[in-house]
Design a protein around this motif. Structure first.
Motif, PDB file in Angstrom:
ATOM      1  N   GLY A  10      36.491  43.308  51.307  1.00 23.98           N
ATOM      2  CA  GLY A  10      35.740  44.020  50.287  1.00 23.98           C
ATOM      3  C   GLY A  10      35.652  43.208  49.020  1.00 23.98           C
ATOM      4  O   GLY A  10      35.890  41.996  49.023  1.00 23.98           O
ATOM      5  N   LEU A  11      35.318  43.895  47.956  1.00 23.04           N
ATOM      6  CA  LEU A  11      35.190  43.252  46.654  1.00 23.04           C
ATOM      7  C   LEU A  11      36.470  43.460  45.861  1.00 23.04           C
ATOM      8  O   LEU A  11      36.970  44.586  45.762  1.00 23.04           O
ATOM      9  CB  LEU A  11      34.009  43.861  45.903  1.00 23.04           C
ATOM     10  N   GLN A  13      38.642  42.040  42.177  1.00 20.01           N
ATOM     11  CA  GLN A  13      38.585  41.283  40.936  1.00 20.01           C
ATOM     12  C   GLN A  13      39.572  40.137  40.983  1.00 20.01           C
ATOM     13  O   GLN A  13      40.589  40.201  41.705  1.00 20.01           O
ATOM     14  CB  GLN A  13      38.891  42.194  39.750  1.00 20.01           C
ATOM     15  N   PRO A  88      38.455  33.546  42.720  1.00 18.74           N
ATOM     16  CA  PRO A  88      37.075  33.478  43.220  1.00 18.74           C
ATOM     17  C   PRO A  88      36.938  32.538  44.415  1.00 18.74           C
ATOM     18  O   PRO A  88      36.125  32.799  45.307  1.00 18.74           O
ATOM     19  CB  PRO A  88      36.300  32.969  42.005  1.00 18.74           C
ATOM     20  N   THR A  91      36.956  33.730  48.088  1.00 17.22           N
ATOM     21  CA  THR A  91      35.785  34.388  48.670  1.00 17.22           C
ATOM     22  C   THR A  91      35.385  33.736  49.977  1.00 17.22           C
ATOM     23  O   THR A  91      35.337  32.512  50.076  1.00 17.22           O
ATOM     24  CB  THR A  91      34.604  34.331  47.682  1.00 17.22           C
ATOM     25  N   GLN A 122      34.428  40.324  55.339  1.00 15.95           N
ATOM     26  CA  GLN A 122      34.038  39.608  54.128  1.00 15.95           C
ATOM     27  C   GLN A 122      34.969  39.958  52.964  1.00 15.95           C
ATOM     28  O   GLN A 122      35.233  41.135  52.698  1.00 15.95           O
ATOM     29  CB  GLN A 122      32.593  39.958  53.747  1.00 15.95           C
ATOM     30  N   THR A 124      35.184  39.177  48.895  1.00  9.05           N
ATOM     31  CA  THR A 124      34.486  38.647  47.727  1.00  9.05           C
ATOM     32  C   THR A 124      35.347  38.897  46.498  1.00  9.05           C
ATOM     33  O   THR A 124      35.728  40.040  46.226  1.00  9.05           O
ATOM     34  CB  THR A 124      33.120  39.320  47.552  1.00  9.05           C
ATOM     35  N   VAL A 125      35.664  37.822  45.802  1.00  7.59           N
ATOM     36  CA  VAL A 125      36.480  37.921  44.599  1.00  7.59           C
ATOM     37  C   VAL A 125      35.599  37.557  43.412  1.00  7.59           C
ATOM     38  O   VAL A 125      35.160  36.422  43.263  1.00  7.59           O
ATOM     39  CB  VAL A 125      37.706  37.004  44.662  1.00  7.59           C
ATOM     40  N   SER A 126      35.345  38.537  42.603  1.00  3.60           N
ATOM     41  CA  SER A 126      34.425  38.351  41.484  1.00  3.60           C
ATOM     42  C   SER A 126      34.669  39.413  40.429  1.00  3.60           C
ATOM     43  O   SER A 126      35.038  40.545  40.745  1.00  3.60           O
ATOM     44  CB  SER A 126      32.981  38.440  41.979  1.00  3.60           C
ATOM     45  N   SER A 127      34.441  39.023  39.187  1.00  3.29           N
ATOM     46  CA  SER A 127      34.551  39.995  38.097  1.00  3.29           C
ATOM     47  C   SER A 127      33.190  40.614  37.794  1.00  3.29           C
ATOM     48  O   SER A 127      33.086  41.475  36.916  1.00  3.29           O
ATOM     49  CB  SER A 127      35.128  39.326  36.850  1.00  3.29           C
TER      50      SER A 127
END
Length: 127
Positions: A10-11, A13, A88, A91, A122, A124-127
């Motif tokens: 998942g997503l 931070q 990030p 990812t 998947q 995803t590492v994102s702010s």
């Protein structure tokens, strides 16, 4: 037949955590080495972590040492990857893989030593 089903992606931070699971069926899970690998967009496959055998010997990529922990629950036929302090660059599509032969795998970072893969989950590492 052999099935490997990943979940838990998942997503997240940066600095966050995720735990991936790989549910295995169709073989005697407890007797096989298992590994996690990932593929980032536009990059090759990276072996993240795994077991050298059905026992406790493990390996980690330098990029995840101290942040990721692999484990397995043989009673539940499940492989786990606990990921913390996510970056990030973590990812990617994460796959679990089953060793081709039971017992010890001399080179767990070689794709030749695996015969079944999951479909991937998947991250995803994102702010």
């Amino acid at each position: 037949q052999v099935q490997l089903v990943e979940s838990g992606g998942g997503l997240a931070q940066p600095g966050g955590s995720l735990t991936l699971s790989c549910a295995a069926s169709g073989f005697t899970f407890s007797t096989y080495a298992m590994s996690w690998a990932r593929q980032a967009p536009g990059k090759g496959l990276e072996w993240v972590s795994g077991f050298y055998s059905d026992g406790s010997d493990t390996y980690y990529a330098d990029s995840v040492k101290g942040r990721f922990t692999i484990s397995r629950d043989n009673a539940k036929n499940t492989l786990y990857l606990q990921m913390s302090s996510l970056k990030p660059e973590d990812t990617g599509l994460y796959f679990c893989a089953k060793a081709r032969h039971s017992g010890y795998v001399g080179n767990p970072r070689s794709g030749l030593n695996y015969d079944y893969w999951g479909q991937g989950t998947q991250v995803t590492v994102s702010s």
